[in-house]
Each structure stands twice: as C-alpha cells, then as structure tokens.
Design an enzyme around this catalytic site. Sequence first.
Site, short mmCIF file in Angstrom:
data_model
loop_
_atom_site.label_atom_id
_atom_site.label_comp_id
_atom_site.label_asym_id
_atom_site.label_seq_id
_atom_site.Cartn_x
_atom_site.Cartn_y
_atom_site.Cartn_z
N LEU A 208 -64.07 21.56 67.40
CA LEU A 208 -63.35 20.46 66.73
C LEU A 208 -63.35 19.26 67.66
CD1 LEU A 208 -60.15 22.35 65.46
CD2 LEU A 208 -62.01 21.51 64.02
N HIS A 209 -63.84 18.13 67.18
CA HIS A 209 -63.70 16.93 68.01
C HIS A 209 -63.60 15.64 67.21
CE1 HIS A 209 -68.12 16.97 67.48
NE2 HIS A 209 -68.07 15.67 67.69
N ARG A 210 -63.61 15.75 65.88
CA ARG A 210 -63.52 14.52 65.08
C ARG A 210 -62.11 13.96 65.17
NH1 ARG A 210 -68.64 15.47 63.50
NH2 ARG A 210 -69.14 13.74 64.87
#
Length: 364
Positions: A208-210
Amino acid sequence: MQITIVAGARPNFIKIAPIIKEIEKKKNEGYDLNYRLVHTGQHYDKKLSATFFDELSIPDPNVNLNVGSGTQAEQTAAIMIGFEKELQAFPTDLVIVVGDVTSTMACSIVAKKLHIKVAHVEAGIRSGDLKMPEEINRMVTDSITDYFFTTSKLANNNLMQLGINEKQIFFVGNVMIDTLLSKEKDFRQPKAWQELNLKSKDYFVLTLHRPSNVDEESHFKNMLNEIITSSRNKPIIFPVHPRTKKILDTLDINFENLHFVEPLSYLEFNYLVKHAFAVLTDSGGITEEATMLNVPCMTFRNSTERPETCDIGTNVLVGSSIEKIKKSFEKLFDGNWKKGAYPELWDGKASERIIEEIIKIYNL
Ligand code: UDP
C-alpha cells in the site's frame, strides 16, 4: 539515430530494462541506434533504485540528475531544469519516456519544448481519477507525445477518442511483462521466507502506498484492521514503501500475523507474489504481474487504469469499504476466486515490437 531514455522511479526501471536490451541487440545487428540513459533521481533509495539496475542488468545511467525528494511541484521543477540542460548538452532525435511518474511528464514537456520527438511507452491508460498524481502525468504526457506505444486496445481507443491519429498509436503489449517473463526463472526466496517459515500458497503479500489509502490515519488503520480480521491468521508480508513507512512510524500498528519488511528486490518480490495465496495491493504494476502469475489479486482502489487485469486477469477492485473487503476475502477462502487469462500481446515481445516500429519510423 540518437535516443534518450528516461527513468526516474521504481516501476520505470522494470519497464526500461527490456527496451534497452532490445536497442543493444539491434545495434549489434548493425542498426544505427545509440542511446543515453538518464536517471532523474526521483527515487534514490538503494532499495527502490540500485537493486533494480543490478538484478535486471540495466547499464549504469549516463547521467543522474539527482533531483531527490520534494513536493510534486518541487520534483517536477527540478527534473525539468536538469533534463533541459541534459538535452542541450546531448542533442537527441527521440526521447523515450515510460509509465506515469513525475519524471515521465516532466521530461516529455522539456523534450517537446525543445522540438524533440517524444515516444511514450504505456500510453493511453486512464483511471479517470484525477486525484491520482499519476493520472495527471498520463494526461499531460499523452497530450504532447508523438509515438504512443500501448499495452491494450482499450488504451488505443482512449487515445483515439482524444483525437490522436491512429497512425501514431502502436499496440505492442506490455514491457513490464517482458521483464517478468524473462526473469521468472531467476526469482528467489527472500530472507523472510525462512525467517517466517512461509509455505507456498499459504500467505498474503500486501503493498500500500497510494496517498488515498495511507495519508489519512483513521482510513489507513480501519482498512488494515479489516484486512487482518479477514485474513484468518495467515501470515501477511508487507514490504513497506518509504512513503508508507513515514506514516506507519507515527502509528501504533501491531498484529501477530502482519509482518513489515523493507521493500524487496524485484526477484524476491515476484517470488513472493508467485507463491502467494493472494496479493493485496493498491499498485498498478503489481496487478499486471499477479495476472500473469495467475495469483488472485485484490486492489484497494475504486478505479484502475488497467481494466484488463480485472476483465481478463485475476484482479478485483475491492475499493476500501469494509463490507467489500470482508466479502472478497470470503470469496477467496471459499475457493471461488475467478480464473484469469492472459491479456492480448502480453507475451514478452513488447520491446521487440517497439524497437521494430522505431526502426520503421526512422527508416534505419
Ligand atoms: N516491487 C518490487 N519490490 C517491492 C514492491 C514492488 O520489486 O517490494 C515491484 C513490483 O514487482 C512491480 C513494481 O515494483 O514491478 C511496482 O511498483 P509500484 O507499486 O511502486 O508502482 P505502480 O505500478 O503502482 O506505479
């Protein structure tokens, strides 16, 4: 002819590797093809940059603009200033940009203003979500590109709807898949495999990095909570992007089956994906890899610029609603996940087609 290839961030490196290989192959066959590789320095962390050059045998860049981190505008500005100097010092016939990162957009603008032709690899894809910086990068880049190399017919349609001449659009397949297929035999177990005693098809990989998922604390925590609750205690391996790490460091998150690890190298990461029970992600590229490796994939976003990973592949858009996350995990555990197939022309030969088209365009 002289080509300048731009790469700035992790997903770019995976995309330029097979293009460079193909240029070198054709050059050795006697074609007049020379290139300079420009690293903008948008990603500079060893784990997001140098390891990819090693593992994918990408030659050292001819220059690194060393732009480093900053806001969207700071990075865009620094890349543009550095790249303008580069192009003035080293004139070129064609600038190749790949993907949808800030470097893609910034360098295409600079090239075009210097009246240099621009080729965009992975052109025409759209999520329709203008809150994603990548969507703006795609739109701006495609508005000034001369040669559009696409991964799907849908991308061709998107471009034609914008009024782009069909003759400038080339459906060639997916360079990321060129890399995946050529490197699959070299995938290797990461250290975490032994340390956590992982078993094939019995763990999850999570990335997850958005900004839409990780920037807001309560949203991020609720989502993680639901993922953990639904995971029925199977290990979840979470290679943490530096962007996400900054946020995680401020939160107190601790679950027995959630294992944070550093970003993995390409060969280690895709080993994990290949043997996973399922992939949980908000990345775009990873949904393509999961599709090709035939691994169930849940995407925690409401839209995707790669709809073929859902229509044809193993990917499902789960969004971030707790209810939808719960239902998706139930489906997975019930053994009812859809069977995927391979999108058209994702056959490992996209780079070959791109260079063949360039040879034709420039009459080499
Ligand atoms: N990747 C990797 N190590 C990791 C996480 C991802 O090598 O720990 C690779 C992954 O296989 C894919 C690419 O990085 O090829 C995706 O990058 P990212 O998710 O940053 O970008 P996106 O595709 O969302 O633009």
